[in-house]
Design a protein around this motif. Structure first.
Motif, PDB file in Angstrom:
ATOM      1  N   ILE A 123     -11.264   2.849  -3.340  1.00 61.21           N
ATOM      2  CA  ILE A 123     -10.034   3.635  -3.267  1.00 61.21           C
ATOM      3  C   ILE A 123     -10.086   4.699  -4.354  1.00 61.21           C
ATOM      4  O   ILE A 123     -10.311   4.385  -5.528  1.00 61.21           O
ATOM      5  N   ASP A 145      -3.465   7.021  -3.852  1.00 64.26           N
ATOM      6  CA  ASP A 145      -3.492   5.807  -3.035  1.00 64.26           C
ATOM      7  C   ASP A 145      -3.379   4.597  -3.957  1.00 64.26           C
ATOM      8  O   ASP A 145      -4.221   4.408  -4.849  1.00 64.26           O
ATOM      9  N   GLN A 175      -5.348  -5.461   2.614  1.00 67.37           N
ATOM     10  CA  GLN A 175      -5.910  -4.385   3.437  1.00 67.37           C
ATOM     11  C   GLN A 175      -6.886  -4.937   4.451  1.00 67.37           C
ATOM     12  O   GLN A 175      -6.896  -4.521   5.619  1.00 67.37           O
ATOM     13  N   GLN A 204     -11.272   1.181   7.389  1.00 64.13           N
ATOM     14  CA  GLN A 204     -10.441   0.949   6.220  1.00 64.13           C
ATOM     15  C   GLN A 204     -10.432  -0.523   5.835  1.00 64.13           C
ATOM     16  O   GLN A 204     -10.455  -0.868   4.655  1.00 64.13           O
ATOM     17  N   ASP A 250       0.863  -1.182   0.000  1.00 64.55           N
ATOM     18  CA  ASP A 250       0.000   0.000   0.000  1.00 64.55           C
ATOM     19  C   ASP A 250       0.898   1.229   0.000  1.00 64.55           C
ATOM     20  O   ASP A 250       1.831   1.328   0.800  1.00 64.55           O
TER      21      ASP A 250
END
Length: 783
Positions: free
Chosen positions: A306, A283, A291, A300, A263
């Protein structure tokens, strides 16, 4: 310079005093039982109850004896207790005002210059004497304007040896930053095992720093992290973060699962001038399962959307020109082939099987690369009451989803000018408007043969145009003030009730090729419509008996004090306070098919419905929208709640019902939210029939205490899925704060189905003005 003593003599420029000797030199004050002072050299020799106060360090030193050179700010003291900045600590009105306080004790202390000390066989702390909560002890400490450092240091908590470090460096004040390794962290997880982390902090300069971290998970593998921060002038900033995990994987029901992922996030802003700025928030996520499995933030971990964007804009005199680029990445769960065949006759949507079977890990990406935008506020035509405005854009677009990927970058040019003539008849206000819209697409979509037909791109260009007529009507506001003695006794002052009706008519014609438009954003879901929106907003205002006129600065600001403010900080409120507001609105569609854009049996999204409700409700032609209710209540400065609901009179059900309440009294606080959704499900824009989204969730939060106030605190929260009968996330956190340190411990549990079922312990140790260590950060803390 002045001197005082019970008995004093002068010989050759040397002052000698006996009994209650006091020497004033610039901002130094020295007292002792016996002292000599040489005016020529500035040397002082003092014995017996030696006290030194002041100087550039705001020093306070108590010693048996010592020697000093006042002009050079040097000295040598024996059997010492001292502090730097303690006067600020005692005089500070808030803890932040005392951030430079440092207390030390040693067998010998050498002052080598301003803010430069050596402490032998002693300790340092930022706590108040005589019983500090914590201290670092060592054979030798070096203090300067930036830090206090030592080798072979021992951390003592309530004078109990707790931790040994071969080297330790403590910042001298809260604004001081220094490079070095941070304290290691050790914690546990039910699925990841023993977790050991360590970080290196690099203070690059006053405006930038870098944090490098390495995490070891005994059951899973290694994770590396890096975070860069920069803060410039004004609103300028930059932040970059990277994390990557090398997963050894695990077996579940005979299946090997590996959740390796990376990430990367970048966000920043730079103002080129007061009218021009550039900004970005980028992102990148390589894997949604990564995630879900490793994010410590429940929100999140549970999200699959995203959005990355970058833009630059220039605004002047009501004109805005901008370039904008973004990338949307989302994980959607598409109905399986078996489900697509389970369309119930006569229903506007399909019904999912009871097991909720779906095809996971299907991504949708939408890319603006980039868009050049121009927009204006209302401008008057010179010499007339007519106002005009313009919105326009030229964009490059791309979309990818299961079963469809647009070929290359598609071009789109959109122009939307509007003119209006606001006027009033008495207390009635009208705004008739006329607009046209012209949109060009370099490619288009083949006309679908059925609602569930797959999307097929056509190389043919497409031209879409429309004419828009609008009329916005605002009738006079009806109001009444209730100021009887009974009302004032019950509510503390007069109560004002207002009723604000509204009517908006909108007619759009000319979009006869809606089904041939490829979909990228809200511009592409404009459709024909012939509709009337009607609604009413009711408000109740309270005017406290003790009130005052509002200043211009308070007109648009909240003058209520902070919830933890003391009695001396309470302000007399100004003006009326809105107590209750409640809006009811609905739309009547005189064109139920929206110019033929409706596809029966699937979820249809148009601009006119998207702006109104936010809940998709068009699955077939219809002539009335759901009735929307938006209520906000602020009972006092300590309690408020909101209730938003959509009542679908056509389907005869409540499609959306959301409730939120917060209350705090002193150190007690609590929150409750309830979310109910019973509407056509979220699916791909094209090609797959809509399913029913039927969810009920509750979030609870309750606790006592504050993050910084001394004493005990406890809090708990939980996220419940009422349909599944499970708790998706729960946490309990307890904390205790002493006068200069604090300890917080939290137990949390994630239950996200097969992806993540994990229990984890977190903790945080805070030493005032020194460090906060542990894995319980602000993002997951309940306080």
């Amino acid at each position: 310079m002045t001197t005082e003593a019970d008995t004093q003599t002068y010989a050759g420029g040397v002052f000698t005093g006996e009994g209650h000797v006091v020497i004033h030199y610039e901002d130094y004050v020295i007292s002792a039982d016996h002292a000599t002072y040489d005016r020529r050299t500035g040397n002082v020799i003092a014995q017996g109850h030696l006290h030194l106060d002041g100087g550039p360090d705001d020093a306070h030193i108590e010693a048996d004896r010592g020697t000093m050179n006042l002009p050079a700010h040097t000295g040598h003291f024996y059997s010492v207790e001292g502090s730097l900045g303690l006067r600020l600590l005692r005089e500070a009105s808030t803890p932040s005002d005392a951030s430079d306080a440092f207390v030390f004790k040693g067998r010998e202390v050498f002052q080598d210059g301003p803010r430069r000390y050596r402490v032998l066989d002693g300790w340092v702390t930022s706590c108040q004497l005589p019983r500090p909560d914590w201290m670092w002890s060592a054979g030798k400490f070096t203090l300067n304007e930036k830090n206090a450092s030592a080798t072979n240091g021992i951390f003592r908590l309530w004078n109990v040896p707790t931790l040994y470090l071969p080297y330790v460096s403590l910042p001298a004040h809260s604004e001081s930053r220094q490079s070095g390794f941070l304290l290691p962290e050790v914690w546990t997880s039910s699925t990841k095992g023993l977790i050991i982390t360590d970080e290196y902090y690099w203070a690059i300069d006053r405006s930038a720093d870098l944090l490098l971290g390495l995490d070891y998970f005994s059951l899973r593998g290694w994770q590396e992290r890096a975070t860069f921060r920069y803060r410039g002038r004004g609103d300028d900033f930059a932040m970059a973060h990277f994390s990557g995990f090398q997963d050894r994987g695990y077996f579940t029901d005979g299946t090997y699962v590996n959740q390796t992922g990376q990430d990367a996030v970048f966000s920043g802003r730079h103002d080129l001038s007061p009218e021009t700025r550039i900004a970005a928030n980028v992102d990148y996520l390589s894997s949604f399962p990564y995630q879900e499995a490793f994010s410590n933030d429940f929100s999140q971990a549970a999200t699959t959307d995203i959005l990355s964007y970058a833009y630059g804009q220039h605004e002047t005199q009501g004109y805005l020109a901008a370039f904008y680029s973004d990338r949307y990445q989302g994980l959607k769960r598409a109905a399986s082939t078996a489900e697509q065949s389970r369309i119930v006759p006569g229903k506007a949507f399909l019904q999912l099987p009871s097991d909720g079977t779906a095809i996971p890990h299907e991504e949708v990406t939408i890319f603006h690369a980039p868009s050049l935008d121009l927009s204006t506020t209302d401008h008057s035509l010179k010499g007339t009451r007519v106002e005009w405005q313009l919105d326009g854009s030229a964009a490059g677009l791309k979309r990818s989803e299961p079963g469809f990927t647009s070929s290359g970058i598609m071009e789109r040019v959109d122009l939307h000018p509007e003119i209006s003539l606001p006027f009033a008849l008495g207390d009635w206000h009208f705004r008739p408007s006329l607009a046209v819209r012209d949109t060009f697409y370099s490619r288009s979509r083949e006309t679908p043969s059925a609602p569930d037909a797959p999307v097929t791109e056509s190389t043919s260009s497409l031209h879409r145009g429309d004419v828009e007529i609008g009329l916005d009507i605002r009738p006079p506001v009806i109001e009444r003030t209730f100021d009887s003695s009974t009302i004032e006794r019950w509510f503390g002052g007069p109560v004002k009730h207002t009723v604000e009706p509204e009517l908006t008519y909108r007619y759009v014609a000319g979009i006869n090729n809606f089904l041939n438009v490829l979909r990228f954003d809200d511009i592409d879901v404009a459709s024909d419509t012939n509709e009337l929106e009607f609604g009413v907003t009711q408000r109740l205002f309270l005017r406290p008996a003790k009130s005052r006129p509002c200043t211009p600065e308070e007109t648009n600001a909240d003058s209520r004090p902070h919830k933890n403010a003391g009695k001396e900080s309470v302000k007399i409120p100004c003006g009326n306070r809105e107590w209750i507001s409640w809006r009811l609105a609905q739309k009547r569609f005189f064109d139920p098919t929206f110019g033929g854009a409706i596809q029966d049996g699937r979820r249809n999204i148009f601009t006119t419905t998207l702006d109104f409700s936010g809940i998709a409700f068009l699955t077939q032609p219809r002539d009335v929208s759901p009735l929307i209710s938006r209520m906000r209540v602020r009972l006092s400065g300590k309690m408020d709640f909101e209730w938003n609901a959509d009542l679908d009179t056509g389907a005869r059900k409540v499609t959306s019902n959301n409730f939120l309440a917060n209350v705090h009294e002193g150190d007690f606080f609590a929150g409750l939210s309830y979310a109910r959704l019973n509407a056509p499900g979220r699916s791909y824009s094209d090609g797959i029939p809509s399913s029913v989204s039927n969810s009920r969730q509750i979030r609870l939060l309750a606790g006592y205490g504050t993050p910084t106030k001394p004493g005990f605190g406890i809090a708990a929260n939980a996220n419940l899925d009422l349909n599944l009968g499970t708790i998706q996330y729960e946490a309990v956190q307890s904390a205790y704060n002493w006068n200069c340190c604090g300890l917080s411990v939290e137990y949390g549990r994630y239950n996200l189905g097969a992806v993540r079922d994990e229990s984890v312990w977190r903790y945080s140790i805070t030493l005032k003005n020194i460090i906060t260590a542990g894995n319980l950060n602000r993002a997951v803390s309940l306080f």
